[in-house]
Each structure stands twice: as C-alpha cells, then as structure tokens.
Design a protein around this motif. Sequence first.
Motif, PDB file in Angstrom:
ATOM      1  N   SER A  30     -26.926  13.893 -10.758  1.00 45.46           N
ATOM      2  CA  SER A  30     -28.308  13.516 -10.660  1.00 45.46           C
ATOM      3  C   SER A  30     -28.625  13.015  -9.431  1.00 45.46           C
ATOM      4  N   THR A  31     -29.411  13.057  -8.576  1.00 44.77           N
ATOM      5  CA  THR A  31     -29.374  12.804  -7.409  1.00 44.77           C
ATOM      6  C   THR A  31     -30.853  13.027  -6.041  1.00 44.77           C
ATOM      7  N   ALA A  32     -31.161  11.341  -6.251  1.00 46.54           N
ATOM      8  CA  ALA A  32     -32.230  11.302  -5.746  1.00 46.54           C
ATOM      9  C   ALA A  32     -31.769  11.157  -4.034  1.00 46.54           C
ATOM     10  N   ILE A  33     -32.438  11.690  -2.863  1.00 40.13           N
ATOM     11  CA  ILE A  33     -31.607  11.341  -1.235  1.00 40.13           C
ATOM     12  C   ILE A  33     -33.400  10.851  -1.009  1.00 40.13           C
ATOM     13  N   VAL A  34     -33.590   9.115  -0.732  1.00 39.50           N
ATOM     14  CA  VAL A  34     -34.906   9.191  -0.470  1.00 39.50           C
ATOM     15  C   VAL A  34     -34.777   8.601   1.272  1.00 39.50           C
ATOM     16  N   MET A  35     -35.900   8.830   1.945  1.00 40.26           N
ATOM     17  CA  MET A  35     -36.485   9.104   3.164  1.00 40.26           C
ATOM     18  C   MET A  35     -37.328   8.549   3.833  1.00 40.26           C
ATOM     19  N   GLY A  36     -37.088   7.638   4.178  1.00 45.26           N
ATOM     20  CA  GLY A  36     -38.219   6.647   4.999  1.00 45.26           C
ATOM     21  C   GLY A  36     -39.358   7.142   6.225  1.00 45.26           C
ATOM     22  N   THR A  37     -40.490   6.500   6.950  1.00 49.69           N
ATOM     23  CA  THR A  37     -40.335   7.048   8.553  1.00 49.69           C
ATOM     24  C   THR A  37     -39.019   6.664   9.503  1.00 49.69           C
ATOM     25  N   GLU A  38     -39.616   7.188  10.697  1.00 47.60           N
ATOM     26  CA  GLU A  38     -39.337   6.840  12.082  1.00 47.60           C
ATOM     27  C   GLU A  38     -39.124   5.632  12.179  1.00 47.60           C
ATOM     28  N   ALA A  39     -40.705   4.575  12.183  1.00 44.15           N
ATOM     29  CA  ALA A  39     -41.378   4.112  12.678  1.00 44.15           C
ATOM     30  C   ALA A  39     -40.843   2.695  11.904  1.00 44.15           C
ATOM     31  N   ASP A  40     -40.928   2.786  10.297  1.00 40.76           N
ATOM     32  CA  ASP A  40     -40.848   1.748   9.812  1.00 40.76           C
ATOM     33  C   ASP A  40     -40.056   1.594   8.234  1.00 40.76           C
ATOM     34  N   GLY A  41     -38.695   2.734   8.486  1.00 42.91           N
ATOM     35  CA  GLY A  41     -38.112   2.994   7.285  1.00 42.91           C
ATOM     36  C   GLY A  41     -38.690   3.410   5.768  1.00 42.91           C
ATOM     37  N   LEU A  42     -37.864   2.814   4.701  1.00 44.36           N
ATOM     38  CA  LEU A  42     -38.347   2.578   3.518  1.00 44.36           C
ATOM     39  C   LEU A  42     -38.790   1.334   2.943  1.00 44.36           C
ATOM     40  N   SER A  43     -40.139   1.437   2.176  1.00 43.95           N
ATOM     41  CA  SER A  43     -40.931  -0.040   1.423  1.00 43.95           C
ATOM     42  C   SER A  43     -39.592  -0.339   0.799  1.00 43.95           C
ATOM     43  N   GLU A  44     -39.596  -2.066   0.917  1.00 47.44           N
ATOM     44  CA  GLU A  44     -38.887  -3.217  -0.283  1.00 47.44           C
ATOM     45  C   GLU A  44     -38.525  -2.331  -1.434  1.00 47.44           C
ATOM     46  N   GLU A  45     -39.402  -2.029  -1.997  1.00 45.65           N
ATOM     47  CA  GLU A  45     -39.316  -1.616  -3.242  1.00 45.65           C
ATOM     48  C   GLU A  45     -37.866  -0.647  -3.505  1.00 45.65           C
ATOM     49  N   TRP A  46     -37.627   0.058  -2.587  1.00 39.33           N
ATOM     50  CA  TRP A  46     -36.326   1.670  -2.934  1.00 39.33           C
ATOM     51  C   TRP A  46     -35.036   0.966  -2.455  1.00 39.33           C
ATOM     52  N   ARG A  47     -36.090  -0.363  -1.453  1.00 31.22           N
ATOM     53  CA  ARG A  47     -34.009  -0.900  -1.119  1.00 31.22           C
ATOM     54  C   ARG A  47     -33.990  -2.355  -3.099  1.00 31.22           C
ATOM     55  N   LYS A  48     -34.482  -2.751  -3.344  1.00 28.32           N
ATOM     56  CA  LYS A  48     -34.421  -3.554  -4.815  1.00 28.32           C
ATOM     57  C   LYS A  48     -34.176  -2.457  -5.768  1.00 28.32           C
ATOM     58  N   GLN A  49     -34.406  -0.904  -5.917  1.00 26.37           N
ATOM     59  CA  GLN A  49     -34.191  -0.239  -6.858  1.00 26.37           C
ATOM     60  C   GLN A  49     -33.789   0.825  -6.152  1.00 26.37           C
ATOM     61  N   SER A  50     -32.889   1.354  -5.675  1.00 25.58           N
ATOM     62  CA  SER A  50     -32.166   2.101  -5.461  1.00 25.58           C
ATOM     63  C   SER A  50     -30.944   1.714  -6.446  1.00 25.58           C
ATOM     64  N   THR A  51     -30.102   2.171  -6.563  1.00 21.72           N
ATOM     65  CA  THR A  51     -29.036   3.152  -6.634  1.00 21.72           C
ATOM     66  C   THR A  51     -28.187   2.357  -5.764  1.00 21.72           C
ATOM     67  N   GLN A  52     -28.203   3.273  -4.841  1.00 21.04           N
ATOM     68  CA  GLN A  52     -27.042   2.845  -3.803  1.00 21.04           C
ATOM     69  C   GLN A  52     -27.985   2.917  -2.876  1.00 21.04           C
ATOM     70  N   ASN A  53     -27.759   1.547  -1.646  1.00 23.26           N
ATOM     71  CA  ASN A  53     -27.903   2.743  -0.118  1.00 23.26           C
ATOM     72  C   ASN A  53     -27.010   2.648   0.992  1.00 23.26           C
ATOM     73  N   ILE A  54     -27.420   4.286   1.741  1.00 23.85           N
ATOM     74  CA  ILE A  54     -26.938   4.744   2.581  1.00 23.85           C
ATOM     75  C   ILE A  54     -27.154   4.489   3.726  1.00 23.85           C
ATOM     76  N   ILE A  55     -26.195   4.759   4.735  1.00 21.91           N
ATOM     77  CA  ILE A  55     -26.451   5.377   5.649  1.00 21.91           C
ATOM     78  C   ILE A  55     -26.005   6.054   6.969  1.00 21.91           C
ATOM     79  N   ILE A  56     -25.925   6.753   7.765  1.00 21.46           N
ATOM     80  CA  ILE A  56     -25.679   8.082   8.786  1.00 21.46           C
ATOM     81  C   ILE A  56     -24.750   6.222   9.942  1.00 21.46           C
TER      82      ILE A  56
END
Length: 268
Positions: free
Chosen positions: A212-238
């Motif tokens: 079960s997967t949710a892929i979360v994208m932020g804005t190009e200017a600001d990225g994602l808020s801190e809440e997502w970084r802290k509560q994500s299962t895993q942060n991913i990059i390209i």
Amino acid sequence: MIKEISSTQNPTIKILVALQDKARERRKSGEFLIEGVREINLALQAGFELTRILFCYAIANAEELQLLQSKLDKNVAQIAITEEVYKKIAYRSGTEGIVASAKAKQNQLTDLLLPKNPLILIAEAPEKPGNIGALLRTADAAGVDAFILANPRTDLYNPNIIRSSVGGVFTMQIATGETEEVLTFLKEKNISIYAAILQEAISYEKQDFTGSTAIVMGTEADGLSEEWRKQSTQNIIIPMQGKIDSMNVSVAASILIFEARRQRGFKE
C-alpha cells in the motif's frame, strides 16, 4: 424546453462569467463550469450533477450536441446562446461551442473508496493550476487509485485545472485536506508514505512500492513540509545527473508513479 439568451448582460451569463473567473464565487455557489464535449461527458460518467448546458448552434456539432442532450436529466436547463455570448463565457478558444455548469463534489478523504493494496499520488500545496492538471493526467495514465491535494492553494474546479487535466479531474478519485488530516488518514489505512524529499532519502529505484503506497510530491519552490519528512515511511529521491538540481513536479511524479506501477505490473 430550450431557453435562448443573446445578451452578454443577461443575469445568468453574468453568474457564469463569475464562476469562470472567481474562486470565491465557485465556493459560494458550489458550482463550476465545464467546457467541451469530452469534458462534459467525462463529468456525466463520473456522476457529476449538471445544472445547465449552454450551446451555440453556429459552433456546436449538431450530432454531438444531440447525443449529449439525450444523456441529460430533465432538470438540466438547456440554453441556446449566440457566438458573442459564448465567447464571453468560454475559457478556451477553439472549443466545441458547448459549456455546462455543474455542482462541485465535496472531495472528502472519507469518501475515497480504496482497494486492498492502493497506489495513491499526493501533492502538497501546489499553487499552479497547470501543474495540478498535469499531475492529474499522470495519475490517470498510471491508473492510480486516488489523487490527494494536501493544503491546497487553489480550488480543484479552477478552469485551468480542468483544461490542463484534459478532464482528468473527472476520471480520478480526488480528495483534499490539510496535511495533518492526510497523514492521519494514511496511517489509519496502514498506507506507507514515500516522500520525495532530499533529506534522509534513498534512490527511488531501490524502494519497494508493491505494498500500500502513497507517493508524496511538494512544490518546485519549497518542496515538502517538515511533517512529511518526519512522518514518512521512507524519503525518496530521483538521482540527478546534470547541473540543475530540480525538475518539474509533474515530470518527477511521472517517474516515481510509473516506477511504482512497473513494480506492481501494468494493468491490461
């Protein structure tokens, strides 16, 4: 019965122009405009309730118009308009001479009907309607189960979102909510959160997206808020190979969501 309107100063036309131009009027009335035969048909298929349909005989294809009219509920007002009036309310040039007004859906998180092993695309605080439309096209193309807007900064029924999504706003299960609401919803559903963020991240190619997967994208200017970084299962990059350290959010989302779809197998 078909009503006729020939004046751009008609009160109904003024209401429709306001719906096209102003988010405040869309929120106040709970209605929005849909332009084009394909988009109106997609809205009908998705169960949207039309309130009016306006058509210009000089522009509209008679066969398409007749077919569309055959699908309408008897309570939908049908209005014939002149070319001048059509140009006043039309958002796009070169469309088929048909515009409809419809009631907006509430798009609550609790309304989402998810399968056992869902794939969800989430965008936090996107500002540009064109980017939201492109994300919806990506979500539709990849066959994701839901699209969620967290902390939305523009209303979902902005005419540019409808235009740029090519009707994708009607083909997807969509919900909106504040970031904390969305995070709570995902955790209650035991959906893993993969946040596209630089800190503490691994390459998307190394991540397993088959659960079960949710892929979360932020804005190009600001990225994602801190809440997502802290509560994500895993942060991913390209991983980037060039000198520019960012890419368009819809392009990045396409890479990630289609990798998840590849791992899960493409639907026939």
